[in-house]
Design a protein around this motif. Structure first.
Motif, PDB file in Angstrom:
ATOM      1  N   VAL A 621       1.238  19.463 -29.354  1.00  0.00           N
ATOM      2  CA  VAL A 621      -0.099  19.521 -29.942  1.00  0.00           C
ATOM      3  C   VAL A 621      -0.981  18.503 -29.226  1.00  0.00           C
ATOM      4  O   VAL A 621      -0.628  17.322 -29.130  1.00  0.00           O
ATOM      5  N   MET A 622      -2.112  18.948 -28.715  1.00  0.00           N
ATOM      6  CA  MET A 622      -3.095  18.073 -28.084  1.00  0.00           C
ATOM      7  C   MET A 622      -4.327  18.043 -28.987  1.00  0.00           C
ATOM      8  O   MET A 622      -4.868  19.094 -29.370  1.00  0.00           O
ATOM      9  N   ILE A 623      -4.826  16.843 -29.364  1.00  0.00           N
ATOM     10  CA  ILE A 623      -5.933  16.675 -30.313  1.00  0.00           C
ATOM     11  C   ILE A 623      -6.983  15.770 -29.681  1.00  0.00           C
ATOM     12  O   ILE A 623      -6.652  14.726 -29.092  1.00  0.00           O
ATOM     13  N   ALA A 705     -12.046  16.796 -35.597  1.00  0.00           N
ATOM     14  CA  ALA A 705     -11.049  16.845 -34.518  1.00  0.00           C
ATOM     15  C   ALA A 705     -10.836  18.274 -34.097  1.00  0.00           C
ATOM     16  O   ALA A 705     -10.956  19.213 -34.895  1.00  0.00           O
ATOM     17  N   SER A 706     -10.518  18.459 -32.813  1.00  0.00           N
ATOM     18  CA  SER A 706     -10.180  19.770 -32.256  1.00  0.00           C
ATOM     19  C   SER A 706      -8.755  19.690 -31.716  1.00  0.00           C
ATOM     20  O   SER A 706      -8.361  18.688 -31.102  1.00  0.00           O
ATOM     21  N   GLY A 707      -7.956  20.713 -31.926  1.00  0.00           N
ATOM     22  CA  GLY A 707      -6.555  20.679 -31.491  1.00  0.00           C
ATOM     23  C   GLY A 707      -6.132  21.969 -30.849  1.00  0.00           C
ATOM     24  O   GLY A 707      -6.681  23.037 -31.112  1.00  0.00           O
ATOM     25  N   GLY A 708      -5.135  21.864 -29.972  1.00  0.00           N
ATOM     26  CA  GLY A 708      -4.528  23.020 -29.336  1.00  0.00           C
ATOM     27  C   GLY A 708      -3.020  22.865 -29.342  1.00  0.00           C
ATOM     28  O   GLY A 708      -2.490  21.751 -29.192  1.00  0.00           O
ATOM     29  N   VAL A 725      -1.441  24.268 -21.352  1.00  0.00           N
ATOM     30  CA  VAL A 725      -1.747  25.329 -22.332  1.00  0.00           C
ATOM     31  C   VAL A 725      -2.349  24.722 -23.587  1.00  0.00           C
ATOM     32  O   VAL A 725      -3.354  25.217 -24.146  1.00  0.00           O
ATOM     33  N   ALA A 726      -1.745  23.613 -24.082  1.00  0.00           N
ATOM     34  CA  ALA A 726      -2.263  22.981 -25.299  1.00  0.00           C
ATOM     35  C   ALA A 726      -3.664  22.441 -25.068  1.00  0.00           C
ATOM     36  O   ALA A 726      -4.552  22.531 -25.949  1.00  0.00           O
ATOM     37  N   ASP A 727      -3.928  21.858 -23.881  1.00  0.00           N
ATOM     38  CA  ASP A 727      -5.271  21.348 -23.568  1.00  0.00           C
ATOM     39  C   ASP A 727      -6.302  22.485 -23.563  1.00  0.00           C
ATOM     40  O   ASP A 727      -7.421  22.352 -24.104  1.00  0.00           O
ATOM     41  N   ASP A 728      -5.927  23.593 -22.921  1.00  0.00           N
ATOM     42  CA  ASP A 728      -6.860  24.725 -22.870  1.00  0.00           C
ATOM     43  C   ASP A 728      -7.213  25.204 -24.268  1.00  0.00           C
ATOM     44  O   ASP A 728      -8.393  25.469 -24.570  1.00  0.00           O
ATOM     45  N   ARG A 729      -6.215  25.324 -25.114  1.00  0.00           N
ATOM     46  CA  ARG A 729      -6.477  25.810 -26.470  1.00  0.00           C
ATOM     47  C   ARG A 729      -7.286  24.783 -27.271  1.00  0.00           C
ATOM     48  O   ARG A 729      -8.095  25.150 -28.135  1.00  0.00           O
ATOM     49  N   MET A 730      -7.056  23.503 -26.996  1.00  0.00           N
ATOM     50  CA  MET A 730      -7.835  22.467 -27.678  1.00  0.00           C
ATOM     51  C   MET A 730      -9.308  22.565 -27.267  1.00  0.00           C
ATOM     52  O   MET A 730     -10.214  22.478 -28.118  1.00  0.00           O
ATOM     53  N   TYR A 731      -9.565  22.746 -25.958  1.00  0.00           N
ATOM     54  CA  TYR A 731     -10.946  22.852 -25.507  1.00  0.00           C
ATOM     55  C   TYR A 731     -11.602  24.130 -26.039  1.00  0.00           C
ATOM     56  O   TYR A 731     -12.812  24.163 -26.308  1.00  0.00           O
TER      57      TYR A 731
END
Length: 745
Positions: A621-623, A705-708, A725-731
């Motif tokens: 998870v990237m937040i 907060a935004s998370g991916g 992948v997690a960064d892309d979904r977070m953005y």
């Protein structure tokens, strides 16, 4: 009448001429005999002098061999003990060795009165002299080397030891053989001259008897009697010379035996080897049945050190009984000298078939006490000891003393070397990347190998309980004793907790006298014990515990080695503590106390490896926190720091205990969720939002907060792939939030 009176008849003239011829022959024979006697005595004197010189030569050559061994031994002692007296001994031995060699190598030294044989000259010049020069030069270098720089492994010291056991020793043995051969030649020459003289005298006497004494028998009875007396005197002198030659031959044989004895004793490793060698070499010459070595303690109680020979089984216990031998006689012999006339009826050995007993004391050594060499014969053997046998026994006693000292010194050197090696091994453990417990356990194993222990273990004290790990146990240690030694215990038992708290080692020579001694260990036969603190790591104490079942006390070397082990383990514990602190500092974010980006990368790689091995799913998870810049600009960076800490704590609260939260830097956070599949995606989003709400309730109403989320193996098995992948979904989610805020505004 005058002419008639003065006339000489042919018969008278013939008789006169015959008488003159006989007289001339008689006088000539006497002159020849006198000259022969003078020449024979002169030659005999020269040969006797040559015999003495040759005996001196053999003696000096034999001493060279012992001096070479002594020089090597003195060098080893100097390198080991650094005692100035050892260098003085080395210098004296070297000076005597060089002086003797100069005499042996010099034809004009007076030792070669019978001639300097080419083979002797060639051997001394080509073979022995280079070895001696190299040997003495090396010894001189050892003498000039400062004591502090001397070590047993130094090349010069090692070279001296190798030479004294190898090439130089063989060359000196060969020199003794050459000189012995010369002695044999001189003795044979003396014997030949003696018999030649007897033969010549007898021949002359026979000539006189046939051609002179018979015609003059009536006229020269007195002269014949005188000549007979002289002949008897010559025969007596020849007999004396023959006896002298026989004694010289026996002396040479004794010298050869003693040289062989000295050579063999140089290879002895322990006391039984020494006495066994003496018995094997001397028993045929002594006619002895068995040979024993007996020591007297302070109370004159005899203790048998060794026994060799076909003796009855009850000889050993009988010799160790004070009543079997007269202690007053033994003490008198030890102080006054050898006793070859011991009355067997007073010893208690008569029932064992002993007919004759010789008791010879070894040279006095105060540290060792009186020691006696006993040689026994059976009742059917000769009861008197000859002069040659007595000399052999006394020489054997001296050789035993010297060899015993050498064996003792070598044993001490070996033990010192073992201790030094153990110290090096223990010290080297501090440089190995091992855990403190592994270092402590390995140090315990090394120490037990050189300290004559029956059992040793590593004690681990943690939170009021103690656990014992066996590092070494004697093969004969009973299993019940081992079970008692290794059972777990609490902080209310024994000395261990007191030693751990004080931090000082405890050495006990009699465990049963200790106040806190455990009764079951006393009953198991534990006599000597020690507890050595090894150090503390975090909340764990480590101790080395060792025990002995015998009455041997703890020597200074044992204590030093155990203390060195404690220092090494303590150093390892300190090092581990520092490394642990450094590692923690390098992997933690100082603001939020969360693991940082480096820790995230390390844990992600480990989780990937574990999940791939066990085919388990997990989530990354990237937040990215929204609104941090607004808080910093409006309320200051301190308020922004409070917001970052509050959000970090909210994430920890709203995720599972096995989930790990990271702050990557700035307003970026990350989570690793083990054993989490794709179906949990919505639940992950809800937990992030609950953390945001929890942060808003702490005074940050505009926090967002935004998370991916990326899932393994669904999104891949590579760390970089999952993070991307997690960064892309977070953005993507961040863009959606911006769009939503724009529509609402």
């Amino acid at each position: 009448m005058k002419g008639a009176a003065l006339a000489i008849t042919p018969t008278q003239l013939s008789g006169t001429r015959t008488s003159l011829r006989l007289r001339r022959a008689y006088i000539s024979t006497l002159i020849v005999l006198a000259l022969l006697s003078i020449a024979s005595n002169l030659l005999m004197s020269i040969q006797v002098q040559a015999t003495r010189s040759t005996a001196t030569l053999v003696n000096i050559a034999g001493r060279q061999r012992m001096l070479a061994v002594r020089i090597a031994s003195d060098a080893q002692i100097a390198a080991t003990t650094h005692d100035p007296r050892s260098t003085d001994d080395l210098r004296q031995s070297l000076q005597l060795f060089e002086s003797n060699h100069q005499r042996l190598a010099n034809p004009a030294s007076g030792l070669y009165t019978s001639g300097y044989e080419p083979d002797v000259q060639s051997f001394y010049t080509r073979t022995l002299d280079p070895l001696v020069v190299g040997f003495t030069a090396t010894a001189q270098r050892v003498l000039t080397t400062p004591l502090a720089d001397l070590r047993p492994g130094r090349p010069d010291v090692t070279f001296l030891a190798e030479q004294s056991r190898g090439p130089l020793l063989s060359a000196l043995d060969h020199a003794v053989m050459l000189d012995t051969h010369r002695s044999d030649t001189v003795i044979a020459r003396v014997q030949a001259l003696s018999w030649m003289r007897v033969s010549l005298v007898l021949g002359l006497l026979a000539t006189l008897g046939v051609f002179v004494f018979r015609p003059l028998e009536r006229r020269n009875r007195v002269l014949l009697a005188d000549l007979t007396q002289e002949r008897n005197a010559v025969q007596a002198q020849a007999h004396q010379l023959a006896q002298l030659a026989q004694e010289a031959n026996l002396g040479r044989q004794d010298a050869v035996v003693l040289a062989e004895l000295t050579r063999n004793l140089g290879e002895a490793k322990q006391l039984s080897d020494i006495t066994g060698t003496i018995h094997a070499l001397l028993s045929p010459l002594l006619g002895s049945t068995w040979l024993a070595l007996l020591r007297l303690d302070e109370t004159a109680q005899p203790s048998l050190l060794s026994l060799h020979g076909p003796s009855p089984a009850n000889v050993w216990p009988l010799l160790e009984r004070q009543a079997s031998l007269n202690t007053e006689t033994l003490l008198h012999t030890a102080s006054r000298g050898p006793d070859y006339g011991t009355d067997i009826r007073t010893t208690g050995l008569l029932p064992l078939g002993v007919g004759a007993l010789a008791v010879v004391p070894l040279p006095d050594k105060p540290a060792r006490g009186p020691v006696l060499l006993l040689a026994a014969r059976t009742a059917d053997a000769p009861q008197l000891w000859t002069a040659s046998q007595r000399r052999l026994l006394e020489a054997a006693a001296r050789a035993t003393c010297d060899a015993w000292e050498r064996v003792t010194l070598l044993d001490e050197l070996r033990r010192s070397a073992d201790y030094s090696q153990a110290l090096l091994q223990v010290s080297a453990l501090s440089d190995t990347p091992r855990s403190p417990e592994d270092v402590a356990h390995e140090a315990a194993i090394i120490v037990t190998q050189v300290t004559d222990l029956d059992w040793a273990g590593l004690v681990v004290l943690r939170r009021g309980t103690g656990r014992v790990l066996t590092a070494y146990q004697h093969p004969d240690l009973p299993s019940t004793t081992l079970a008692r030694l290794t059972r777990d215990f609490t902080d209310e038992e024994g000395l261990i907790w007191e030693v751990a708290q004080r931090g000082q080692p405890q050495f006990v020579d009699d465990y049963s006298q200790q106040l806190h001694a455990r009764p079951e260990l006393v009953a198991a036969g534990i006599h000597a014990a020690t507890w050595v603190p090894l150090g503390t790591f975090e909340d764990t104490h480590y101790l080395l515990i060792a025990t002995r079942l015998n009455h041997q006390p703890w020597a200074a070397a044992n204590r030093e080695l155990l203390a060195a082990a404690a220092r090494t383990v303590s150093l390892a514990l300190t090092r581990a503590s520092h490394l642990h602190a450094l590692e923690a500092a390098a992997l933690l974010d100082p603001l939020t106390s969360l693991p940082n980006r480096r820790a995230f990368q390390r844990d992600l790689d480990a989780l990937l490896s574990q999940a791939e091995r066990h085919r388990q799913a997990f989530a990354v998870v990237m937040i990215d926190m929204d609104g941090l810049k607004t808080v910093n600009d409006r309320d200051g960076h301190e308020a922004g720091d409070v917001l970052l800490r509050a959000f970090a704590e909210s994430l920890r609260v709203h995720f599972r205990a096995e989930d790990q939260v990271y702050r990557l830097g700035g307003d970026e956070y990350a989570l690793l969720l083990p054993q989490t599949a794709v179906q949990a995606q919505d639940e992950i989003g809800r937990r992030v939002q609950r953390a945001v709400v929890h942060t808003q309730q702490q005074g940050f109403p505009h926090a967002a907060a935004s998370g991916g989320v990326a899932f393994a193996p669904y999104d891949g098995w590579h760390a970089q792939t999952l993070v991307s992948v997690a960064d892309d979904r977070m953005y993507q989610e961040k863009a959606q939030h911006r769009t939503a805020r724009g529509i609402s505004s």
